[in-house]
Scaffold this motif. Structure first.
Motif, short mmCIF file in Angstrom:
data_model
loop_
_atom_site.label_atom_id
_atom_site.label_comp_id
_atom_site.label_asym_id
_atom_site.label_seq_id
_atom_site.Cartn_x
_atom_site.Cartn_y
_atom_site.Cartn_z
N GLY A 224 1.13 -0.81 -0.23
CA GLY A 224 -0.02 0.28 -0.09
C GLY A 224 0.47 1.60 -0.15
N ASN A 225 -0.17 2.15 0.50
CA ASN A 225 0.75 3.37 0.93
C ASN A 225 2.40 3.59 1.85
OD1 ASN A 225 0.07 3.89 3.21
ND2 ASN A 225 -2.04 5.39 1.95
N PHE A 226 2.16 2.19 2.20
CA PHE A 226 3.13 2.30 3.74
C PHE A 226 3.01 3.30 4.84
CE2 PHE A 226 5.51 0.78 0.00
CZ PHE A 226 6.07 -0.29 0.39
N ILE A 227 1.92 4.16 5.19
CA ILE A 227 1.62 5.06 6.11
C ILE A 227 1.16 4.62 7.13
CG2 ILE A 227 0.07 6.57 7.18
CD1 ILE A 227 0.08 7.40 3.77
N PHE A 228 0.26 2.64 6.61
CA PHE A 228 -0.43 1.87 7.93
C PHE A 228 -0.98 2.59 9.09
CE2 PHE A 228 4.54 0.30 6.46
CZ PHE A 228 3.58 -0.59 5.74
N ASN A 229 -1.76 3.06 8.62
CA ASN A 229 -2.78 3.95 9.59
C ASN A 229 -4.06 2.69 10.22
OD1 ASN A 229 -3.62 6.01 7.11
ND2 ASN A 229 -2.68 6.87 8.68
N THR A 230 -3.96 2.63 10.01
CA THR A 230 -4.39 0.70 10.39
C THR A 230 -4.14 -0.38 11.63
OG1 THR A 230 -5.93 0.82 8.45
CG2 THR A 230 -6.18 -1.60 10.08
N ILE A 231 -2.62 -0.22 10.46
CA ILE A 231 -2.27 -1.21 11.25
C ILE A 231 -1.29 -0.35 12.10
CG2 ILE A 231 0.08 -3.06 11.93
CD1 ILE A 231 -0.65 -3.01 8.41
N GLY A 232 -0.85 1.13 12.06
CA GLY A 232 -0.72 1.50 13.09
C GLY A 232 -1.65 2.06 14.90
N ASN A 233 -3.21 1.77 14.50
CA ASN A 233 -3.88 2.04 15.76
C ASN A 233 -4.18 0.80 16.49
OD1 ASN A 233 -4.61 5.03 14.95
ND2 ASN A 233 -6.12 3.94 13.21
N TRP A 234 -3.56 0.20 15.62
CA TRP A 234 -3.64 -1.69 16.34
C TRP A 234 -2.29 -1.24 17.22
CZ3 TRP A 234 -5.68 -4.52 11.44
CH2 TRP A 234 -6.61 -4.51 11.26
N GLN A 235 -1.64 -1.00 17.20
CA GLN A 235 -0.58 -1.11 17.63
C GLN A 235 -0.80 -0.31 19.13
OE1 GLN A 235 2.96 -2.52 16.58
NE2 GLN A 235 1.14 -2.55 15.07
N PHE A 236 -1.67 0.76 19.53
CA PHE A 236 -2.58 0.38 20.59
C PHE A 236 -3.98 -0.07 21.33
CE2 PHE A 236 0.52 3.29 19.40
CZ PHE A 236 1.21 3.28 20.72
N ASP A 237 -4.40 -0.01 20.09
CA ASP A 237 -5.99 -0.80 20.19
C ASP A 237 -6.38 -1.19 19.10
OD1 ASP A 237 -8.42 -1.12 20.54
OD2 ASP A 237 -9.54 0.75 21.02
N ASN A 238 -6.88 -2.86 18.86
CA ASN A 238 -6.68 -3.43 17.79
C ASN A 238 -8.70 -4.03 18.19
OD1 ASN A 238 -7.72 -5.55 20.44
ND2 ASN A 238 -6.42 -6.97 19.13
N HIS A 239 -8.93 -2.71 18.23
CA HIS A 239 -10.54 -3.06 17.59
C HIS A 239 -10.71 -2.63 16.40
CE1 HIS A 239 -11.22 -3.05 21.79
NE2 HIS A 239 -12.84 -3.68 21.54
N ALA A 240 -11.88 -3.50 15.37
CA ALA A 240 -11.52 -3.31 14.33
C ALA A 240 -12.92 -3.42 13.89
CB ALA A 240 -11.11 -4.80 13.34
N GLY A 241 -13.52 -2.96 12.82
CA GLY A 241 -14.92 -2.91 12.93
C GLY A 241 -14.77 -2.81 10.94
N LEU A 242 -15.10 -4.29 10.34
CA LEU A 242 -14.83 -4.53 9.57
C LEU A 242 -16.18 -4.44 8.71
CD1 LEU A 242 -13.14 -7.82 9.68
CD2 LEU A 242 -12.39 -5.79 9.46
N MET A 243 -16.47 -4.19 7.44
CA MET A 243 -17.88 -3.39 6.43
C MET A 243 -17.37 -4.05 5.01
SD MET A 243 -20.09 -0.11 5.18
CE MET A 243 -18.78 0.12 3.73
#
Length: 700
Positions: A240-259
């Motif tokens: 991807g774009n190597f920013i890692f917004n999603t995985i970065g958030n999961w470093q502190f809070d691994n809740h995920a909302g899938l649609m």
């Protein structure tokens, strides 16, 4: 921030990074932190750009992330006539839309709530993201106070067109099904999905830059999200774009909302889950294109029947999906690992003339089994028995493309001596069958090195380096190695230069790639500066001119004389021997000058005795095979394939035993060893006064 307060120098206007510690940690892990920080300061803004304002006005739908009262993120879908998302200022958006019936957004949309907005044009594959908070609630919508914006790469998006079949501002009641796990209908939606959206969140009070929600798009081939059981999903994560917004958030809070959107029936599927990132493992390596796997542990499922007030056209799949895997292929790949030492039939799917003397053969399994994966740089043993030959003959040819999970490609130079290469050129056509073993070989690209890269080749020696290049430069502009890459190649002239068009395209698409081609005997049609960059051979002067001073990881492949001269030139320029990786073809090996290190390796070794020569040596894992140990001690045993396939290196074992890095393909008699893939088996006792184990005695 009004239009008059937009910074005169566009970009991030704060001293601190636009990314929080979780994002930075993942960027650091994959070796892109410095590069992405520089890009982020140009691309991330605290206001809407003119382009973004125009973009959102065109959209008939957007995707949102919101957070419920227990801190769980949810992904949502909003639709409306173009203009329903209206940028009313540089830091404000007005959204004239209502949440779909049954969407969790109906409960999470309150003033001050953290939200993210993702605008996507399926048909153009453009994306823009907004992070902010809910401002005011309106009778027919709400406003957003914008805190951060970013344009995002258009990868893996399937093109679709939308048309409305009822008023999007009048959500109609629909059957809603809630469960703690997947039922048959929910599983049916996921099993055919080529797209899903994932929401994540990081809530940090008092830090408006770090805190916020995010919603991201994920795409793949239909069925790319695997249903492990009724409460677990696994999905690949591609480049991807190597920013890692999603995985970065999961470093502190691994809740995920899938649609998931059922584009056929209009049903909507919302899932609350906990996410797990899998950075390694057999399934990851077998899934082509996947950089990581996401495993979702389901907490809650909400499915709403016929929720959408619109219909979508059939998908126009992203061209990037062609080089991605599928779970069916993964299963076959893992099953094929059992057949590593079995000669298997492969059908010639296609042949391509790469130059006047080099032809590529595209091979696919002819036995219904999968394809064993491989690392860029490895080779493929093949077995042929041309008419009139008394016995089958084994040859090894380098795989000239990165692994794709479906086919192998070998590129063969016609030698003109009546051997196997000539037989392949003259007699093997599409539809014919060739027997192969699984790929093997120790000349592989080290992805962990993280240094600037120099790929230096001559003639058909370019084949493993093309595979390495293709493994790192992907998706028409993305790079997995965020360092400069120099590809330096020597050929006679244009007629004898392979992969010219492919390399030219790579050079146009990838800013970190520099190409230099040297022709030794240019033809009349060759033009200096166009078909090639220099005339003559690759020597010390050329390398010094082309390669800026740096600490390179060098991969070198070509005929023996070329290899030796370039190796010596690199050493004279200060390149360390340990940074130079070699693959030669022909009867000779390069005479290396092994570095003397200040620190002595006192780790436990294994004693190897070469009986005929009267020499003793200490083997340690970094040495490699027994053949490499013998060569490092000035001995020259016979060998050919270096893969345990041909039997040329078979050697009598006078005393002791050997182990193999992988099972030999050639039959080995008791008391013998194929030293090209063998290692000494450590005995139970230490040699007197040392830390070295008793080992093996060879008849060399």
């Amino acid at each position: 921030m009004s239009s008059s307060t937009v910074p005169s120098s566009p970009g991030w206007d704060l001293e601190r990074s636009p990314f929080h510690e979780g994002e930075l940690a993942v960027q650091e892990r994959v070796g892109v932190r410095e590069k992405i920080d520089a890009q982020g300061r140009r691309a991330v803004r605290r206001y809407l750009t003119a382009q973004q304002r125009e973009f959102f006005l065109m959209l008939p739908y957007v995707f949102m992330a919101s957070v419920d009262s227990s801190g769980r993120p949810w992904a949502s879908f909003l639709v409306g006539e173009p203009g329903f998302v209206n940028p009313t200022g540089d830091v404000t958006l007005t959204v004239r839309a209502r949440a779909l019936y049954g969407d969790p957004l109906n409960d999470t949309l309150v003033p001050g709530a953290e939200i993210a907005l993702l605008g996507v044009q399926f048909h153009t594959r453009r994306r823009n993201r907004v992070i902010g908070t809910v401002g005011a609630l309106l009778p027919d919508g709400f406003t957003i106070d914008v805190r951060q914006t970013l344009g995002i790469c258009p990868q893996y998006i399937q093109g679709r067109e939308l048309s409305f079949n009822r008023d999007p501002l009048l959500p109609e009641p629909r059957p809603v099904h809630r469960n703690s796990r997947l039922d048959a209908s929910a599983s049916a939606i996921i099993s055919k999905a080529d797209t899903y959206f994932v929401a994540s969140v990081l809530l940090q009070e008092g830090d408006p830059v770090a805190t916020g929600a995010d919603v991201s798009h994920r795409g793949g081939r239909p069925g790319f999200v695997r249903i492990d059981d009724d409460h677990t999903l696994t999905a690949p994560d591609f480049v991807g774009n190597f920013i890692f917004n999603t995985i970065g958030n999961w470093q502190f809070d691994n809740h995920a909302g899938l649609m998931f959107i059922d584009f056929d029936s209009g049903a909507m599927l919302y899932i609350a889950a906990h996410a797990e990132v899998l950075w390694d493992g057999p399934e990851l390596h077998a899934f082509n294109g996947a950089q990581r796997l996401f495993r979702y542990h389901i907490d809650e499922v909400c499915r709403v029947e016929a929720s959408l007030p619109c219909t979508f056209t059939a998908p126009d799949y992203s061209p990037l999906l062609e080089r991605t895997g599928h779970w069916d292929i993964v299963a076959k790949t893992l099953e094929a690992e059992r057949l590593r030492t079995v000669w298997r039939p492969f059908k010639v799917l296609e042949t391509i003339d790469e130059s006047a003397t080099i032809r590529s053969f595209i091979l696919e399994p002819a036995d219904g089994s999968g394809l064993v994966g491989y690392q860029a740089g490895q080779y493929l043993p093949i077995r042929l028995q041309p008419p009139g030959w008394a016995e089958p003959t084994i040859r090894t040819y380098t795989l000239s493309d990165a692994s794709n999970g479906r086919t192998y490609r070998i590129s063969v130079k016609r030698e003109g001596k009546g051997g196997c290469s000539d037989f392949l050129h003259d007699h093997i056509v599409v539809g014919d069958t060739i027997e192969t073993l699984a790929p093997r070989g120790a000349f592989v690209f080290d992805e962990a090195a993280g240094r600037p890269l120099a790929l230096i080749s001559a003639g058909v020696g370019i084949t493993p380096l093309i595979a390495m290049l293709n493994s790192q430069l992907v998706n028409d502009g993305r790079t997995l190695l965020h360092k400069p890459i120099y590809c330096i190649h020597s050929a006679t002239n244009s007629k004898h230069r392979a992969f010219a068009a492919h390399l030219a395209k790579k050079g146009e698409l990838h800013a970190n790639l520099t190409l230099h081609v040297a022709f030794s005997r240019p033809s009349e049609d060759d033009v200096l500066g166009k078909t090639h960059q220099s005339e003559g051979y690759i020597d010390r002067a050329l390398l010094r001119r082309v390669l800026p001073l740096d600490d390179y990881e060098v991969y070198l492949c070509g005929p023996p004389g070329f290899m030796q001269s370039v190796y010596d030139a690199l050493l004279s320029l200060g390149v360390r021997d340990s940074r130079i990786h070699l693959e030669s073809f022909g009867p000779a090996s390069v005479s290396r000058r092994i570095e003397r290190t200040v620190e002595v390796d006192n780790s436990e070794g294994v004693v190897v005795t070469f009986a005929k020569s009267g020499r003793n040596a200490i083997w340690r894992p970094k040495v490699g095979s027994l053949l490499e140990l013998a060569e490092a001690n000035g001995l020259k045993p016979l060998y050919a394939c270096r893969s345990g396939s041909c039997g040329t290196c078979v050697t009598r074992v006078v005393k002791g035993e050997v182990d193999y890095t992988e099972p030999p393909a050639h039959d080995v008699e008791p008391g013998e060893a194929l030293i090209c893939i063998a290692r000494p088996h450590p005995g139970p006792h230490l040699e007197d006064g040392t830390q070295n184990r008793e080992g093996v005695t060879l008849d060399i």
